[in-house]
Design an enzyme around this catalytic site. Structure first.
Site, mmCIF file in Angstrom:
data_model
loop_
_atom_site.group_PDB
_atom_site.id
_atom_site.type_symbol
_atom_site.label_atom_id
_atom_site.label_comp_id
_atom_site.label_asym_id
_atom_site.label_seq_id
_atom_site.Cartn_x
_atom_site.Cartn_y
_atom_site.Cartn_z
ATOM 1 N N LYS A 223 0.832 -1.208 0.000
ATOM 2 C CA LYS A 223 0.000 0.000 0.000
ATOM 3 C C LYS A 223 0.864 1.255 0.000
ATOM 4 O O LYS A 223 0.562 2.229 -0.673
ATOM 5 C CB LYS A 223 -0.955 -0.010 1.197
ATOM 6 C CG LYS A 223 -2.112 -0.965 0.958
ATOM 7 C CD LYS A 223 -3.080 -1.012 2.114
ATOM 8 C CE LYS A 223 -4.183 -2.012 1.812
ATOM 9 N NZ LYS A 223 -5.035 -2.262 2.972
ATOM 10 N N LYS B 37 -3.077 -8.826 -8.095
ATOM 11 C CA LYS B 37 -4.336 -9.309 -7.524
ATOM 12 C C LYS B 37 -5.511 -8.480 -8.040
ATOM 13 O O LYS B 37 -5.375 -7.268 -8.191
ATOM 14 C CB LYS B 37 -4.209 -9.146 -5.998
ATOM 15 C CG LYS B 37 -5.230 -9.834 -5.174
ATOM 16 C CD LYS B 37 -5.071 -9.452 -3.717
ATOM 17 C CE LYS B 37 -5.496 -8.019 -3.469
ATOM 18 N NZ LYS B 37 -5.706 -7.638 -2.080
ATOM 19 N N LYS C 9 -11.170 -4.695 -5.735
ATOM 20 C CA LYS C 9 -12.459 -4.023 -5.890
ATOM 21 C C LYS C 9 -12.288 -2.522 -6.054
ATOM 22 O O LYS C 9 -13.214 -1.831 -6.439
ATOM 23 C CB LYS C 9 -13.400 -4.369 -4.731
ATOM 24 C CG LYS C 9 -12.863 -4.112 -3.320
ATOM 25 C CD LYS C 9 -13.920 -4.448 -2.294
ATOM 26 C CE LYS C 9 -13.487 -4.968 -0.958
ATOM 27 N NZ LYS C 9 -12.360 -4.428 -0.259
#
Ligand code: TYM
Length: 359
Positions: free
Chosen positions: A115, A222, A225
């Site tokens: 992140k 990955k 969403k």
């Protein structure tokens, strides 16, 4: 629902809209397991704050997530469904646990490093250029430290609190959450050692297929969403035509063999999606397509995806019209959860030496 059943617990951050990765990695398993367990499912809105949110959208999205959970097969009659911030105790237990968590353990978390890197910063670079354990914010250090909020770092401790507050036995998650689960187990053991037996040590449940669905646009990443590229992700409420277009444009690999292989991440991803959707083993699918091409294979993946998501989409659309049903499901879930959370939190407070609250 009997309290004697082992406790199952899981949650999803209300960011973006649920995608087929969440469905195959998490929700499909939740649905299958909910009856055999005393099941608890959270919409983890407090976790969502680690990323900047629009308050009106976050509020609206939380209720939409409850509708999406139920549309994916969760049954409020069989499971307790609630929003994390509605139950007092999560942040409190997280604080206690954070005082048992060395900073280094949090800095080593892969998701944290990813992140931080996504925010555009180089992390973990040692002088020899190898990856180190510590996050060092090389380059633009001041800007990095200002943009990386401390919630992003301490987030796995809050996740551990979510789990331990209900003494969960089993936590069904996708592959990317395994490391957080390990930390949770370590924290439970550490607390038990320091303050005597209090928490159960939860186990992760990660399914064999579907635990790591990859992006359709960049199959080495990955599926997420909250991906900015809408074509990279299949959302559970996508219309059949959108699903068709997304799978048609999904990246495949050179050659035309339908085989799972690290050199063929695109085809491998579609194979795992199909395997997880249909409950078939990958070698069986490979065999079936041994003399067929990508075009035909993609068509089969498309139809399987459309058919699996059709009832989910229909139920979701009808549930969004029924706000009072969603609120009543939440009310039941919240009241059960709050009682249980207070029970464990009081026990923890007693053990760590906090004075009893005057009655
Ligand atoms: P989150 O919101 O990122 O993802 C929710 C669940 O979906 C799984 N998942 C995937 N599975 C397969 N392929 C993918 N591409 C994919 N993307 C996501 C995740 O593994 C997860 O199971 N920290 C958690 C939420 C959380 C939680 C908890 C989970 C907070 N408290 C307590 C379990 C127990 C998270 O951010 O998940």
């Amino acid at each position: 629902m009997s309290d004697k059943k082992p406790v199952l617990l899981s949650g999803i951050q209300p960011s973006g809209h649920l995608c087929i990765g969440n469905y195959l990695g998490a929700l499909k398993n939740w649905e299958a397991l909910q009856e055999s367990y005393d099941s608890i499912f959270l919409v983890v809105d407090m976790h969502a704050l680690t990323i900047k949110q629009n308050p009106a959208e976050l509020r609206q999205r939380c209720l939409s997530y409850v509708a999406q959970y139920i549309a994916c097969g969760l049954d409020p009659e069989k499971s307790h469904i609630f929003v994390q911030s509605h139950v007092i105790g999560h942040a409190e237990l997280a604080w206690v646990l954070s005082c048992l968590t060395p900073l280094g353990e949090l800095q080593r978390m892969t998701q944290f490093k990813d992140k931080v890197a996504k925010l555009g910063f180089k992390v973990n670079e040692r002088e020899d250029g190898q990856e180190g354990d510590e996050v060092k914010f090389t380059h633009s250090g001041a800007r990095a430290q200002a943009s990386v909020n401390s919630g992003l770092l301490s987030y796995p401790v809050l996740m551990a609190a979510d789990i331990l507050l209900y003494n969960a036995d089993l936590v069904p998650v996708g592959e990317d959450q395994r490391q957080h689960l390990e930390l949770c187990r370590d924290l439970a053991q550490r607390f038990n050692q320091v303050y005597s037996e209090t928490f159960k040590i939860p186990s992760a449940f990660v399914s064999k297929t579907g635990a790591r669905v990859m992006s359709l646009a960049e199959p080495t990443r990955k599926m997420s969403k909250s991906d900015k590229n809408q074509n990279a992700t299949i959302f559970i409420h996508d219309e059949p035509d959108r699903i068709r277009k997304k799978i048609a444009s999904a990246v495949t690999d050179s050659g035309n063999e339908i085989k799972a292989n690290p050199d063929k991440p695109g085809v491998t991803n579609l194979l795992s999606i199909l395997a997880a959707l249909t409950g078939t083993e990958i070698p069986e699918i490979e065999e079936k397509f041994s003399d067929r091409g990508y075009g035909e294979f993609k068509e089969v993946v498309t139809e399987a995806t459309i058919e699996a998501l059709r009832p989910v989409r229909e139920k979701y659309l009808s549930l969004t019209e029924d706000k009072s049903y969603l609120l009543s499901a939440l009310k039941d879930g919240t009241s059960v959860a709050q009682k249980r959370a207070y029970r464990i939190l009081s026990k923890v407070y007693r053990k760590i030496g906090f004075v009893e609250r005057p009655r």
